[in-house]
Design a protein around this motif. Structure first.
Motif, PDB file in Angstrom:
ATOM      1  N   ILE A   1      11.928 -17.240 -56.480  1.00 34.49           N
ATOM      2  CA  ILE A   1      12.412 -18.790 -56.500  1.00 34.49           C
ATOM      3  C   ILE A   1      11.965 -19.494 -58.072  1.00 34.49           C
ATOM      4  O   ILE A   1      10.717 -19.366 -58.530  1.00 34.49           O
ATOM      5  N   PRO A   2      12.932 -19.627 -58.775  1.00 36.70           N
ATOM      6  CA  PRO A   2      12.503 -20.272 -60.184  1.00 36.70           C
ATOM      7  C   PRO A   2      12.002 -21.830 -60.193  1.00 36.70           C
ATOM      8  O   PRO A   2      12.155 -22.403 -59.130  1.00 36.70           O
ATOM      9  N   HIS A   3      11.279 -22.018 -61.027  1.00 33.91           N
ATOM     10  CA  HIS A   3      10.615 -23.196 -61.141  1.00 33.91           C
ATOM     11  C   HIS A   3      11.693 -24.272 -61.880  1.00 33.91           C
ATOM     12  O   HIS A   3      12.197 -23.864 -63.228  1.00 33.91           O
ATOM     13  N   ILE A   4      12.288 -25.297 -61.202  1.00 29.01           N
ATOM     14  CA  ILE A   4      13.188 -26.192 -61.687  1.00 29.01           C
ATOM     15  C   ILE A   4      12.505 -27.461 -61.850  1.00 29.01           C
ATOM     16  O   ILE A   4      12.170 -28.155 -60.949  1.00 29.01           O
ATOM     17  N   GLU A   5      12.682 -28.079 -63.088  1.00 27.59           N
ATOM     18  CA  GLU A   5      11.786 -29.456 -63.158  1.00 27.59           C
ATOM     19  C   GLU A   5      12.704 -30.284 -62.557  1.00 27.59           C
ATOM     20  O   GLU A   5      13.779 -30.429 -62.501  1.00 27.59           O
ATOM     21  N   GLY A   6      12.120 -31.260 -61.760  1.00 27.16           N
ATOM     22  CA  GLY A   6      12.511 -32.364 -60.902  1.00 27.16           C
ATOM     23  C   GLY A   6      12.791 -31.781 -59.505  1.00 27.16           C
ATOM     24  O   GLY A   6      13.440 -32.538 -58.609  1.00 27.16           O
ATOM     25  N   LEU A   7      12.851 -30.812 -59.247  1.00 30.69           N
ATOM     26  CA  LEU A   7      13.151 -30.249 -57.954  1.00 30.69           C
ATOM     27  C   LEU A   7      11.970 -29.389 -57.296  1.00 30.69           C
ATOM     28  O   LEU A   7      11.244 -28.785 -57.938  1.00 30.69           O
ATOM     29  N   GLU A   8      11.718 -29.392 -55.956  1.00 33.23           N
ATOM     30  CA  GLU A   8      10.903 -28.663 -55.045  1.00 33.23           C
ATOM     31  C   GLU A   8      11.722 -27.678 -54.373  1.00 33.23           C
ATOM     32  O   GLU A   8      12.554 -28.119 -53.580  1.00 33.23           O
ATOM     33  N   ILE A   9      11.710 -26.271 -54.516  1.00 36.94           N
ATOM     34  CA  ILE A   9      12.377 -25.370 -53.934  1.00 36.94           C
ATOM     35  C   ILE A   9      11.452 -24.366 -53.287  1.00 36.94           C
ATOM     36  O   ILE A   9      10.531 -23.882 -53.696  1.00 36.94           O
ATOM     37  N   GLU A  10      11.938 -24.069 -51.773  1.00 37.41           N
ATOM     38  CA  GLU A  10      11.076 -23.138 -51.061  1.00 37.41           C
ATOM     39  C   GLU A  10      12.072 -22.556 -50.257  1.00 37.41           C
ATOM     40  O   GLU A  10      13.205 -23.012 -50.053  1.00 37.41           O
ATOM     41  N   ALA A  11      12.011 -21.226 -49.844  1.00 41.62           N
ATOM     42  CA  ALA A  11      12.673 -20.437 -49.107  1.00 41.62           C
ATOM     43  C   ALA A  11      11.780 -19.573 -48.072  1.00 41.62           C
ATOM     44  O   ALA A  11      10.558 -19.319 -48.309  1.00 41.62           O
ATOM     45  N   LEU A  12      12.520 -19.164 -46.938  1.00 40.44           N
ATOM     46  CA  LEU A  12      11.655 -18.468 -45.918  1.00 40.44           C
ATOM     47  C   LEU A  12      12.262 -17.575 -45.317  1.00 40.44           C
ATOM     48  O   LEU A  12      13.594 -17.862 -44.832  1.00 40.44           O
TER      49      LEU A  12
ATOM     50  N   LEU B   1      16.129 -19.252 -44.616  1.00 40.91           N
ATOM     51  CA  LEU B   1      16.055 -20.808 -44.773  1.00 40.91           C
ATOM     52  C   LEU B   1      15.703 -21.233 -46.354  1.00 40.91           C
ATOM     53  O   LEU B   1      15.053 -20.557 -46.884  1.00 40.91           O
ATOM     54  N   LEU B   2      16.555 -22.075 -46.775  1.00 41.91           N
ATOM     55  CA  LEU B   2      16.411 -22.488 -48.303  1.00 41.91           C
ATOM     56  C   LEU B   2      16.402 -24.001 -48.179  1.00 41.91           C
ATOM     57  O   LEU B   2      17.222 -24.705 -47.634  1.00 41.91           O
ATOM     58  N   ALA B   3      15.353 -24.529 -48.866  1.00 44.70           N
ATOM     59  CA  ALA B   3      15.167 -26.150 -48.900  1.00 44.70           C
ATOM     60  C   ALA B   3      15.041 -26.608 -50.171  1.00 44.70           C
ATOM     61  O   ALA B   3      14.212 -25.675 -51.110  1.00 44.70           O
ATOM     62  N   VAL B   4      15.689 -27.369 -50.763  1.00 50.69           N
ATOM     63  CA  VAL B   4      15.672 -28.163 -51.882  1.00 50.69           C
ATOM     64  C   VAL B   4      15.241 -29.629 -52.050  1.00 50.69           C
ATOM     65  O   VAL B   4      16.070 -30.178 -51.190  1.00 50.69           O
TER      66      VAL B   4
ATOM     67  N   HIS C   1      33.481 -29.247 -52.220  1.00 50.83           N
ATOM     68  CA  HIS C   1      33.013 -30.607 -51.810  1.00 50.83           C
ATOM     69  C   HIS C   1      31.923 -31.218 -52.684  1.00 50.83           C
ATOM     70  O   HIS C   1      30.950 -30.167 -53.012  1.00 50.83           O
ATOM     71  N   ARG C   2      31.671 -32.297 -52.973  1.00 54.17           N
ATOM     72  CA  ARG C   2      30.708 -32.892 -53.695  1.00 54.17           C
ATOM     73  C   ARG C   2      30.029 -33.985 -52.948  1.00 54.17           C
ATOM     74  O   ARG C   2      30.383 -34.899 -52.144  1.00 54.17           O
ATOM     75  N   LEU C   3      28.575 -33.843 -53.347  1.00 53.09           N
ATOM     76  CA  LEU C   3      27.853 -35.156 -52.767  1.00 53.09           C
ATOM     77  C   LEU C   3      26.520 -35.276 -53.601  1.00 53.09           C
ATOM     78  O   LEU C   3      26.126 -34.348 -54.169  1.00 53.09           O
ATOM     79  N   LEU C   4      26.277 -36.569 -54.192  1.00 54.57           N
ATOM     80  CA  LEU C   4      25.436 -36.823 -55.016  1.00 54.57           C
ATOM     81  C   LEU C   4      23.880 -36.955 -54.186  1.00 54.57           C
ATOM     82  O   LEU C   4      23.872 -37.771 -53.106  1.00 54.57           O
ATOM     83  N   LEU C   5      23.058 -36.381 -54.532  1.00 51.05           N
ATOM     84  CA  LEU C   5      21.664 -36.154 -53.934  1.00 51.05           C
ATOM     85  C   LEU C   5      20.912 -37.066 -54.444  1.00 51.05           C
ATOM     86  O   LEU C   5      20.633 -36.708 -55.831  1.00 51.05           O
ATOM     87  N   GLU C   6      20.193 -38.047 -53.917  1.00 51.39           N
ATOM     88  CA  GLU C   6      19.509 -38.920 -54.358  1.00 51.39           C
ATOM     89  C   GLU C   6      17.999 -38.549 -54.367  1.00 51.39           C
ATOM     90  O   GLU C   6      17.560 -37.704 -53.667  1.00 51.39           O
ATOM     91  N   PRO C   7      17.244 -39.362 -55.328  1.00 49.03           N
ATOM     92  CA  PRO C   7      15.868 -38.783 -55.325  1.00 49.03           C
ATOM     93  C   PRO C   7      15.254 -39.024 -54.173  1.00 49.03           C
ATOM     94  O   PRO C   7      15.224 -39.878 -53.250  1.00 49.03           O
ATOM     95  N   GLY C   8      14.340 -37.905 -53.866  1.00 51.75           N
ATOM     96  CA  GLY C   8      13.601 -38.186 -52.445  1.00 51.75           C
ATOM     97  C   GLY C   8      14.190 -37.535 -51.400  1.00 51.75           C
ATOM     98  O   GLY C   8      14.028 -37.379 -50.183  1.00 51.75           O
ATOM     99  N   SER C   9      15.697 -37.079 -51.576  1.00 55.84           N
ATOM    100  CA  SER C   9      16.292 -36.484 -50.443  1.00 55.84           C
ATOM    101  C   SER C   9      15.982 -34.832 -50.213  1.00 55.84           C
ATOM    102  O   SER C   9      15.485 -34.252 -51.440  1.00 55.84           O
ATOM    103  N   THR C  10      16.238 -34.168 -49.262  1.00 56.36           N
ATOM    104  CA  THR C  10      15.885 -32.723 -48.938  1.00 56.36           C
ATOM    105  C   THR C  10      17.413 -32.159 -48.483  1.00 56.36           C
ATOM    106  O   THR C  10      17.869 -32.889 -47.466  1.00 56.36           O
ATOM    107  N   LEU C  11      17.461 -31.089 -49.091  1.00 55.39           N
ATOM    108  CA  LEU C  11      18.778 -30.206 -48.659  1.00 55.39           C
ATOM    109  C   LEU C  11      18.159 -28.902 -47.905  1.00 55.39           C
ATOM    110  O   LEU C  11      17.568 -28.358 -48.607  1.00 55.39           O
ATOM    111  N   LEU C  12      18.570 -28.774 -46.845  1.00 57.53           N
ATOM    112  CA  LEU C  12      18.231 -27.813 -45.975  1.00 57.53           C
ATOM    113  C   LEU C  12      19.554 -26.814 -45.614  1.00 57.53           C
ATOM    114  O   LEU C  12      20.516 -27.094 -45.143  1.00 57.53           O
ATOM    115  N   MET C  13      19.464 -25.496 -46.053  1.00 56.66           N
ATOM    116  CA  MET C  13      20.456 -24.455 -45.658  1.00 56.66           C
ATOM    117  C   MET C  13      19.860 -23.554 -45.049  1.00 56.66           C
ATOM    118  O   MET C  13      18.722 -23.097 -45.171  1.00 56.66           O
TER     119      MET C  13
END
Length: 641
Positions: free
Chosen positions: A361-372, A580-583, A514-526
């Motif tokens: 998982i790369p380090h991306i500034e402004g994002l916390e990314i984890e996978a399992l 699982l992948l979460a951003v 499809h497009r959606l603006l993710l606002e600060p503090g939100s979490t995406l789960l795939m």
């Protein structure tokens, strides 16, 4: 000459554990027997003399029938034969080998001055004993007395033979029943062990079968691992675990190690044998209440593999039939251990390959990314679930590509397809700079069909683009489980727009974006379907549970959140693998200038300022031949309603 081929002199049978004394075979002992007492009384009436019915054994005569004889014989009911000492080894003298000499000894012991005896013989002519008449004075036995005693002995022998036949038939029926039961045990063992998938299940199946049929209180499986012998633990059955150490050296003098090392069955039948064990083993026996044990090696080729430890809470000595049964059982268990070890090796290699295919998982500034990722616990335990995260190097805006997918199948071929599809999807992203996920997926499908790869499955492929207000998520869904978004205040949104799965034999459908603006503090789960699809259970229930946990865990670290979600939804005996992948967008000031770190071609970090863009739209990618005056990009945009 082997014992089985030895020829013994005299007419009495030698001691043989398979052919015990007559008294034991027909249930007689040194005590009165009603029938034998009747024969003795009749003989006394006919001969007017004390009479004993005497049955010959190796070291004694027993007297189940007496008439006219007082104490001590009325109570003792046996006459021991004298022994001699030769080379410090006790042995019987000639009395035991000569039945007539032995009956003479009995007559003298009973106080006879004169005596007469008629032999009791079986159908083979072997002497079983005598009907013995005695007199304390000098007496000449007449012919009629001899004939009467002989006829009476014939009737008494017939009674003994009849009893013997009845007991032999009963014993034969018992042996046949035992043989049948043991055959059933072996068939059940073969059936149970054939389906075992790990060493714990082998130990559990063996314990269930052996305990039921042999009455053991302990069954442990000790596996050879290098120079050690390790106990296979079962968290569901910790009983008697202290009877064997968790591990011991293979070259030690412990019985389980000796059995594995030499391939020899080690039997500890009673207290005397227990006292001869090493101190730590003896202590374990006493501590757990074991009174007998068998250490059974599992044979697989020349190298030691395992030892099966059986324990009883009473002294236990194996007979020939049980020894043969345990050897057969050991062969079944050994094959199961060999098969599980082989499969475990293949699965371990497959897991290593699959893990190597999953990216860092790369380090991306402004994002916390984890996978399992969790492999399946049943079957091949490898499959086609995967995730991927990588920056688009040629995109100066700092766009990030993320994917979660599931290749059809749950085997090594699915894992191979997964690696190929993941790589091809990355290549398609690199070959189509400036285009969205729908165009990238279409390129993958075209390559899959044209190259005759044959891969099929589902996936969600998305681009995350940094903006001042947050991150713009653009995604396309090919028949996959819809992603979930939790806002900073815990609201859940399902991104449930999707197209059909990808398959080389299906027509290529228009792929939509499809497009959606993710606002600060939100979490995406795939995630893949193994998280929420379970046999005979409602998927909507697991989806709702996942949404609740995503909302409730929005403040938890992502690593902890993912582990919590998978542990709550998936059991230890899961049939499918799960990815699982979460951003999570870090909660920063939306007005601040956002910098995104991406990897440059020289592997140094580059920073670019993200442009402002915020719009929720849907687009369709339609592959077609460019017409005159068109842009030639091969797609048009259409807002979805």
């Amino acid at each position: 000459m082997d014992n089985d081929e030895a020829v013994y002199g005299g007419s009495t049978r030698p001691p043989n554990p398979e052919n015990p004394p007559l008294s034991e075979r027909i249930g007689l002992d040194a005590e009165p027997d009603e029938s034998m007492e009747c024969f003795a009384s009749l003989a006394t009436y006919l001969l007017q003399a004390p009479v004993a019915v005497s049955l010959a054994e190796e070291d004694r005569h027993i007297l189940p029938g007496l008439a006219g004889l007082g104490e001590p014989w009325a109570s003792a009911r046996q006459v021991p034969l004298p022994h001699t000492e030769v080379s410090d080894t006790p042995s019987l003298d000639g009395l035991a080998q000569d039945p007539f000499a032995s009956v003479a000894h009995v007559a003298r012991a009973l106080g006879a001055h004169t005596w007469i005896a008629a032999p009791l013989t079986d159908v083979d002519g072997t002497i079983l004993g005598f009907v013995l008449a005695i007199d304390t004075a000098t007496r000449i036995w007449g012919e009629r007395e001899r004939e009467a005693l002989g006829e009476l002995a014939h009737l008494c022998a017939a009674e003994l033979i009849l009893r013997l036949r009845v007991e032999e038939n009963a014993k034969a029926r018992t042996q046949a029943r035992r043989a049948y039961d043991r055959s059933l045990l072996l068939m059940r063992t073969a059936e149970e062990l054939a389906g075992t998938t790990d060493l714990t299940l082998i130990r559990r199946a063996a314990k269930t079968l052996i305990t039921r049929d042999l009455g053991t209180v302990l069954v442990e499986l000790m596996l050879v691992e290098g120079k050690l012998l390790r106990r296979v633990s079962d968290p569901e059955d910790p009983s008697h675990a202290a009877a064997t150490d968790a591990e011991c050296a293979l070259n030690s003098d412990r019985p389980e190690a000796y059995a594995a090392r030499t391939g020899t069955i080690v039997e500890v039948p009673d207290a005397a044998a227990i006292e001869g064990l090493p101190p730590e083993v003896r202590s374990a026996f006493h501590r757990t209440g074991l009174a007998g044990a068998v250490f059974l090696p599992l044979p697989v080729g020349p190298a030691p593999v395992a030892t099966l430890v059986l324990g009883w809470d009473v002294p236990h000595e194996m007979d020939v039939a049980e020894r043969a049964l345990l050897r057969s059982l050991a062969e079944y268990a050994a094959r199961a251990v060999e098969r599980v070890s082989y499969v475990a090796g293949r699965v371990q290699a497959a897991h290593a390959m699959q893990k190597a295919m999953l990216p860092e998982i790369p380090h991306i500034e402004g994002l916390e990314i984890e996978a399992l990722y969790r492999p399946a616990a049943l079957g091949a335990t490898v499959g086609g679930d995967w995730y991927d995260v990588y920056p688009l190097i040629d995109d100066e805006s700092g766009t990030l590509a993320i994917t979660v997918g599931d290749i059809t199948g749950h085997d090594l071929q699915a894992a191979i397809f997964m690696g190929q599809v993941r790589t091809m999807l990355r290549q398609a992203d690199l070959d189509h700079p400036g285009h969205g996920p729908a165009r990238v997926l279409a390129a993958l499908e075209r390559a899959n069909r044209d190259l005759d790869l044959g891969a099929s499955g589902t996936l969600v492929h998305a681009h995350l683009k940094p903006l001042t207000e947050g991150w713009l998520l653009t995604w396309t869904n090919a028949g996959h489980m819809w992603p979930l978004v939790a806002s900073a205040d815990g609201r859940i949104e399902r991104l449930n727009e999707h197209d059909p799965l990808f398959h080389p034999d299906l027509p290529v459908p228009p792929r939509t974006e499809h497009r959606l603006l993710l606002e600060p503090g939100s979490t995406l789960l795939m995630f893949t379907d193994g998280l929420v699809e379970h046999r005979d259970q409602d998927m909507d229930t697991f989806l709702a549970h996942t949404e609740h946990m995503l909302s409730a865990g929005r403040d938890r670290p992502l690593t902890e959140l993912l582990r919590w979600i998978i542990e709550e939804n998936v059991s230890e005996v899961r049939e499918d693998d799960v990815a699982l992948l979460a951003v999570r967008l870090k909660d920063e000031d939306p007005a601040a200038e956002r910098h995104v770190r991406v990897a440059g071609s020289d592997h140094r970090s580059q920073y670019v300022t993200a442009p402002r863009e915020a719009e929720r739209t849907s687009f369709a990618y339609l592959p077609r031949t460019p017409s005159a005056g068109s842009s030639g990009k091969g797609f048009h945009r259409a807002r979805r309603s």
